[in-house]
Design an enzyme around this catalytic site. Structure first.
Site, PDB file in Angstrom:
ATOM      1  N   LYS A 241     104.187  65.304 -47.563  1.00 46.14           N
ATOM      2  CA  LYS A 241     104.503  64.888 -46.193  1.00 46.14           C
ATOM      3  C   LYS A 241     103.404  65.348 -45.222  1.00 46.14           C
ATOM      4  CE  LYS A 241     108.219  66.579 -43.972  1.00 46.14           C
ATOM      5  NZ  LYS A 241     107.905  67.050 -42.614  1.00 46.14           N
TER       6      LYS A 241
ATOM      7  N   ASP B  12     109.975  61.819 -43.009  1.00 46.64           N
ATOM      8  CA  ASP B  12     110.719  63.054 -42.749  1.00 46.64           C
ATOM      9  C   ASP B  12     112.192  62.698 -42.586  1.00 46.64           C
ATOM     10  OD1 ASP B  12     110.968  61.860 -40.295  1.00 46.64           O
ATOM     11  OD2 ASP B  12     110.566  63.693 -39.162  1.00 46.64           O
TER      12      ASP B  12
END
Ligand code: SF4
Length: 230
Positions: free
Chosen positions: A120, A138
């Site tokens: 991420k 997310d």
């Protein structure tokens, strides 16, 4: 969901969010990298408060190493999990100096090899600092993609794959921030603000919040230019 509907969703989000960018404050790729590492399980606001003091004192790998782990902790001790984050930031600064000439690398492999940098974080750096067409999924994006049925998936990798495959080309660079800001301010976790949502007519969520139960979205959504977040 068909391609026309998907495109219309991004058009409407782009109209509603004229400055889709990160709320983390940063001026260089290295500052962004540090801010994103600090932001895991912490608020952007809390990270900005710490980095507003840290970056004027140390915003390069050399300067961070000169601070040392204990010195760094003094700046970031208000942030969740700061012990581990300080350790990672010191270690990644050393690797940047030893292997990358002190600059943040531009490939996923090299980024993910840095301590404290997962998929991420690497996606955020690639997209926000270097303009790559990655979409870091997310919790906000995962929720929006599933509720709207824009890119439903059981896990973040599935949602990431679908978003990168189906997002219209002209929106893919900004998709990450459009979806994150939409999720943070309008399609919120507990009671989504469906009555004031710009994509309510296209969203396929079956449990939309009925009219009369939410306020207008905050001004922050309408003008995120006052912020500089990932
Ligand atoms: S209509 Fe409601 S559930 Fe759908 S995207 Fe908007 S806020 Fe989220």
């Amino acid at each position: 969901m068909n391609a026309d509907k998907r495109r219309r969703i991004f058009e409407l989000l782009a109209e509603a969010i004229p400055h889709p960018t990160t709320e983390l404050r940063y001026a260089t790729p290295f500052e962004l990298l540090i801010a994103v590492v600090l932001s895991a399980q912490a608020t952007d606001k809390g990270v900005n408060k710490a980095t507003d003091k840290l970056f004027p004192a140390a915003n390069t790998p050399e300067a961070i190493l000169a601070l040392g782990e204990e010195g760094l902790k003094e700046y970031i001790k208000s942030i969740n999990l700061y012990h581990g984050k300080a350790r990672n930031i010191i270690a990644l600064s050393r690797i940047l100096l030893e292997k990358h000439g002190g600059v943040v690398p531009r490939t996923r492999e090299e980024l993910e090899a840095l301590p404290g940098v997962g998929r991420k974080t690497a996606n955020v750096i690639l997209n926000t600092a270097f303009g790559e067409h990655t979409i870091a999924v997310d919790t906000h994006i995962f929720r929006v993609a599933n509720r709207t049925r824009l890119a439903p998936g059981k896990n973040v990798r599935e949602v990431e794959r679908k978003l990168e495959k189906t997002t219209p080309k002209e929106f893919i660079k900004n998709a990450h921030h459009l979806l994150i800001l939409h999720g943070r301010y309008t399609c919120v976790a507990r009671k989504p603000k469906c009555p004031v949502c710009p994509i309510a007519d296209l969203c396929e969520y079956p449990d939309k919040t009925p009219p009369g139960q939410v306020q207008q979205p905050p001004a922050a959504l309408l003008d995120s230019s006052s912020k500089t977040n990932a």
